[in-house]
Scaffold this active site. Structure first.
Site, PDB file in Angstrom:
ATOM      1  CE  LYS A 125      -4.379   1.056   2.307  1.00  0.00           C
ATOM      2  NZ  LYS A 125      -5.047   0.994   3.618  1.00  0.00           N
TER       3      LYS A 125
HETATM    4  C1  E4P Z   1      -8.414   2.064   3.445  1.00  0.00           C
HETATM    5  O1  E4P Z   1      -7.657   1.199   3.026  1.00  0.00           O
HETATM    6  C2  E4P Z   1      -8.288   2.691   4.754  1.00  0.00           C
HETATM    7  O2  E4P Z   1      -7.633   1.790   5.637  1.00  0.00           O
HETATM    8  C3  E4P Z   1      -9.607   2.994   5.399  1.00  0.00           C
HETATM    9  O3  E4P Z   1     -10.711   2.620   4.627  1.00  0.00           O
HETATM   10  C4  E4P Z   1      -9.685   4.328   6.039  1.00  0.00           C
HETATM   11  O4  E4P Z   1     -10.936   4.483   6.647  1.00  0.00           O
HETATM   12  P1  E4P Z   1     -11.245   5.604   7.743  1.00  0.00           P
HETATM   13  O5  E4P Z   1     -11.435   6.903   7.034  1.00  0.00           O
HETATM   14  O6  E4P Z   1     -12.491   5.132   8.399  1.00  0.00           O
HETATM   15  O7  E4P Z   1     -10.048   5.636   8.664  1.00  0.00           O
END
Ligand code: E4P
Length: 217
Positions: free
Chosen positions: A83
C-alpha cells in the site's frame, strides 16, 4: 463486488473469513497502532487466514525507501499487496513495483484526477476515501462514480477499492456504481446481514414451527 475487511484485528478477520465473507483485507498504520503488535507478525497471520490480497502500508515517504519497504512487506507472503500513498514518490514507486509484478494499492485518494494518475502508474487497486470526503461535506460517492466513468472511458484495469466506508448505504451505492471492491470495518460488514424484517420473520416462522410439534431430524 468483492468485500475486504478494513482492520488489523486478527480475531475479527478469522470470524469473517470463517463465514466466507472475505475476499481480502486492508490495513493501515492507524489500524496497526490499534492492534498494538508488531506489524510483520500481524500481516503474516492475516495472510495465513485470508487467500486474497492483504494490503500492508509502507511508512517511508521517499521513492527509494518506499520501494525498499514495499519489497520487505511483500516478502511476508505472496498475497501481500503493497500500500502506497498517493504522492509523486508513491506513484513512481507504484509504476516500478507493479512493473516488477508486485500487487499495489494506492491509498489516500481524494480526487478523480489522482485516481487517473494511479491507473496510469499501473496500480492494482485505487483506494478513494468516501467517508473522509463526506466528513468535510464533500460527496465521497460522486468520487467513486467519477473514477468508474474515467476508468471505463480508457479501459484501465485498476480496480476501484471503495474505502473509508462508514455505512450500509455506502456499500449499497458503491455496488450500484460498480466499485470493484468495498473495504469495510468489521462491525459495518457484520451489520450488512441485518434487517429487522428478517429477524421478525424468523421469530414468526420458529414460533409457528414449534406449534406443529414436528422436528426435521
Ligand atoms: C483504506 O484502506 C483505509 O484503511 C480505510 O478505509 C480508512 O478508513 P477511515 O477513514 O475510516 O479511517
Amino acid at each position: 463486488m468483492k468485500f475486504f475487511v478494513d482492520t488489523a484485528d486478527i480475531a475479527e478477520i478469522r470470524e469473517l473469513a470463517d463465514a466466507g465473507l472475505l475476499d481480502g483485507v486492508t490495513t493501515n498504520p492507524s489500524l496497526i497502532m490499534k492492534a498494538d503488535r508488531p506489524m510483520k507478525d500481524i500481516v503474516a497471520e492475516i495472510c495465513d487466514v485470508v487467500d486474497g490480497p492483504v494490503s500492508a502500508e509502507v511508512t517511508a515517504t521517499d521513492y527509494a525507501s518506499m520501494v525498499r519497504e514495499g519489497k520487505i512487506l511483500a516478502e511476508i507472503a505472496d498475497n501481500v499487496c503493497i500500500k502506497l500513498p498517493l504522492t509523486l514518490d508513491g506513484l513512481k514507486a507504484c509504476k516500478d513495483l507493479t512493473g516488477e509484478g508486485y500487487l499495489v494499492n494506492v491509498t489516500l485518494c481524494f480526487s478523480a484526477v489522482q485516481a487517473l494518475l494511479a491507473a496510469k502508474a499501473g496500480a492494482t487497486f485505487i483506494s478513494p476515501f468516501i467517508g473522509r470526503l463526506d466528513d468535510i461535506n464533500l460527496d465521497g460517492m460522486q468520487l467513486i462514480a467519477d473514477i468508474r466513468r474515467i476508468y471505463d472511458n480508457y479501459e484501465f484495469e485498476t480496480e476501484i477499492l471503495a474505502a473509508s466506508i462508514r455505512t450500509m448505504n455506502h456499500v449499497r451505492e458503491a455496488a450500484l456504481i460498480g466499485a470493484d471492491v468495498c473495504t469495510v470495518p468489521p462491525a459495518t460488514l457484520k451489520g450488512l446481514v441485518k434487517h429487522p424484517l428478517t429477524d421478525k420473520g424468523l421469530d414468526q416462522f420458529l414460533a409457528d414451527w414449534k406449534k406443529t410439534g414436528q422436528t426435521i431430524g
